[in-house]
Motif scaffolding. Structure first.
Motif, short mmCIF file in Angstrom:
data_model
loop_
_atom_site.label_atom_id
_atom_site.label_comp_id
_atom_site.label_asym_id
_atom_site.label_seq_id
_atom_site.Cartn_x
_atom_site.Cartn_y
_atom_site.Cartn_z
N CYS A 78 36.59 38.69 44.53
CA CYS A 78 36.37 39.86 43.68
C CYS A 78 37.37 40.97 44.00
O CYS A 78 37.97 41.58 43.09
CB CYS A 78 34.94 40.36 43.86
SG CYS A 78 34.52 41.78 42.83
N VAL A 79 37.59 41.23 45.28
CA VAL A 79 38.54 42.27 45.70
C VAL A 79 39.94 41.92 45.23
O VAL A 79 40.65 42.75 44.66
CB VAL A 79 38.51 42.43 47.23
CG1 VAL A 79 39.73 43.21 47.71
CG2 VAL A 79 37.24 43.16 47.66
N ALA A 80 40.37 40.68 45.48
CA ALA A 80 41.73 40.28 45.14
C ALA A 80 41.99 40.42 43.64
O ALA A 80 43.02 40.99 43.23
CB ALA A 80 41.97 38.84 45.59
N GLU A 81 41.09 39.92 42.84
CA GLU A 81 41.31 39.94 41.40
C GLU A 81 41.29 41.36 40.84
O GLU A 81 42.15 41.73 40.01
CB GLU A 81 40.26 39.07 40.70
CG GLU A 81 40.42 37.59 41.03
CD GLU A 81 39.29 36.74 40.47
OE1 GLU A 81 38.31 37.32 39.95
OE2 GLU A 81 39.38 35.49 40.56
N ASN A 82 40.36 42.18 41.31
CA ASN A 82 40.23 43.51 40.75
C ASN A 82 41.30 44.48 41.25
O ASN A 82 41.80 45.31 40.50
CB ASN A 82 38.84 44.07 41.03
CG ASN A 82 37.79 43.43 40.14
OD1 ASN A 82 37.69 43.72 38.95
ND2 ASN A 82 37.00 42.53 40.70
N VAL A 83 41.66 44.38 42.52
CA VAL A 83 42.71 45.25 43.05
C VAL A 83 44.05 44.89 42.40
O VAL A 83 44.83 45.78 42.02
CB VAL A 83 42.79 45.16 44.58
CG1 VAL A 83 44.04 45.85 45.11
CG2 VAL A 83 41.55 45.77 45.21
N TYR A 105 46.65 47.25 39.71
CA TYR A 105 48.10 47.46 39.84
C TYR A 105 48.87 46.86 38.67
O TYR A 105 50.10 46.91 38.64
CB TYR A 105 48.60 46.87 41.15
CG TYR A 105 48.41 47.78 42.33
CD1 TYR A 105 49.48 48.47 42.89
CD2 TYR A 105 47.15 47.97 42.89
CE1 TYR A 105 49.31 49.32 43.98
CE2 TYR A 105 46.96 48.81 43.97
CZ TYR A 105 48.04 49.49 44.51
OH TYR A 105 47.86 50.34 45.57
N GLY A 106 48.15 46.25 37.74
CA GLY A 106 48.82 45.59 36.63
C GLY A 106 49.28 44.19 36.97
O GLY A 106 50.07 43.59 36.23
N ALA A 107 48.79 43.64 38.08
CA ALA A 107 49.16 42.30 38.52
C ALA A 107 47.97 41.36 38.34
O ALA A 107 46.90 41.75 37.87
CB ALA A 107 49.60 42.34 39.98
N SER A 108 48.15 40.12 38.73
CA SER A 108 47.05 39.15 38.75
C SER A 108 47.02 38.50 40.13
O SER A 108 48.02 38.51 40.85
CB SER A 108 47.24 38.07 37.67
OG SER A 108 48.42 37.30 37.93
N ALA A 109 45.86 37.96 40.48
CA ALA A 109 45.73 37.32 41.78
C ALA A 109 44.95 36.03 41.63
O ALA A 109 43.90 35.99 40.97
CB ALA A 109 45.02 38.24 42.77
N GLU A 110 45.45 34.98 42.25
CA GLU A 110 44.76 33.69 42.30
C GLU A 110 44.37 33.41 43.75
O GLU A 110 45.22 33.48 44.65
CB GLU A 110 45.66 32.57 41.78
CG GLU A 110 45.00 31.20 41.82
CD GLU A 110 45.94 30.08 41.44
OE1 GLU A 110 45.45 28.94 41.31
OE2 GLU A 110 47.16 30.33 41.29
#
Length: 367
Positions: free
Chosen positions: A254-259, A263-268
């Motif tokens: 949850c933290v990775a995806e939302n943070v 920033y305008g980025a994505s996280a997997e």
């Protein structure tokens, strides 16, 4: 019949350290020894695993004694070396010595001896499970030598409660651009650093031991004036319970995806195929182990149960087969300076306590 001495076995095995799934000399030594004693032996179980079996004449449970076989790889002064720095040679020595003493004494049920491969790579137990070698096991006993920081020399702990452990690799994707025009891009490194900071703020039940530590970060490197579009962060994650590990991983995701999104980025978030489970030791069997320890070394040498943040693939067995009753014993041998140190050493006289415990505990169930 000759009863084998754990110290003699240890001296042999310590000279042939082999890493996970390459324990060819080790497994051959152990299989040959079991056959010479009189056990029915199955080789190449799930790879290099070895199982020895003897049956009593009366009905009873299937009890398995398990020891891990593999050593650790090191690079020392530029030389690649395998070293038994975690005591797996000691574990095999105690179990083989106990097996030699137990032969001819099993009246009820079945005694199985398992020399398991690949514990250090944390999928040796899974390979044994996939081979179908554990399906009918009712009771399993494991043991591990303990460093001096855990328990004193000559003592035995009735339970080493390992944590669930895994790693999570988070791949952050942004947008590259020239360093003079940062507004046209999304800096993946900045987003990754923000994820690290935010993960550090995660909270779960403080009564449960847990940790989530960043151990690797990679990003950029194409040129010093290019805003990077990709970064990777790896976290070492541990929890004393399987339930809290699930909660912790959900929070990290949850933290990775939302943070990243902020920033305008994505996280997997990428996890291994399997997560090392926390110990699920049987309370009744652990209590029996404590009483047995008192009989073997005396009440004053009964060490407390140990909560250990390390991972151990032994616990896959009880997680996969909930009916299986498992106990995992700590053997105080004064190991120094610590496990996984290439200079790890210990007093081999302490191995006999482990042998005596295994013999007495097994005979209580099958004798």
């Amino acid at each position: 019949m000759t009863v084998l001495n754990a110290k003699d076995i240890y001296q042999d095995l310590h000279q042939i350290p082999e890493v996970g799934f390459q324990e060819f000399k080790t497994s051959a030594y152990l299989a040959d020894a079991l056959e010479k004693i009189g056990y029915k032996v199955t080789r190449n179980v799930g790879g290099t695993g070895v199982i020895g079996e003897i049956k009593g004449s009366e009905p009873g449970p299937v009890l398995m004694l398990r020891a891990d076989m593999d050593a650790l790889p090191f690079v020392i002064n530029g030389e690649h070396r395998n070293i038994h720095a975690c005591g797996h040679d000691a574990h095999c020595s105690m179990v083989l010595a106990a097996a030699s003493e137990l032969y001819g004494k099993i009246k009820r049920g079945t005694l199985r001896i398992l020399f398991q491969q690949g514990e250090e790579v944390l999928n040796g137990a899974l390979s044994v499970i996939k081979a179908g070698a554990i399906e009918d096991v009712d009771i399993m006993l494991g043991l591990h030598i303990r460093p001096i920081q855990d328990i004193p020399y000559g003592t035995l702990s009735p339970a080493v409660k390992h944590a669930s452990s895994t790693f999570a690799k988070i791949v952050v994707k942004g947008q590259n651009c020239h360093g003079s025009r940062p507004h046209l891009g999304v800096n993946a490194i900045e987003a990754a650093v923000a994820i690290i900071t935010s993960v550090a703020a995660i909270k779960i039940n403080p009564n449960v031991a847990w940790s989530c530590k960043p151990t690797i970060i990679r990003g950029g490197g194409v040129a010093t004036n290019i805003i990077p579009d990709i970064a990777e962060v790896t976290f070492d994650i541990r929890s004393q319970t399987n339930e809290d590990m699930t909660l912790l991983l959900d929070k990290v995701r949850c933290v990775a995806e939302n943070v990243a999104a902020a920033y305008g980025a994505s996280a997997e978030v990428i996890l291994p195929d399997s997560i090392i489970p926390a110990a699920t030791l049987d309370e009744e069997l652990t209590a029996e182990a404590a009483e047995c320890i008192k009989e073997v070394v005396g009440e004053d040498k009964l060490a407390p149960e140990l909560n250990n943040p390390g991972g151990e693939d032994f616990h896959y067995y009880a997680k996969t087969y909930p009916k299986l009753k498992a106990a995992y014993i700590g053997v105080g041998v004064g190991a120094e300076p610590g496990l996984h140190d290439p200079n790890m050493h210990f007093n081999t006289d302490g191995l006999q306590n482990g042998v005596d415990f295994l013999v007495k505990m097994t005979l209580k169930k099958l004798g």
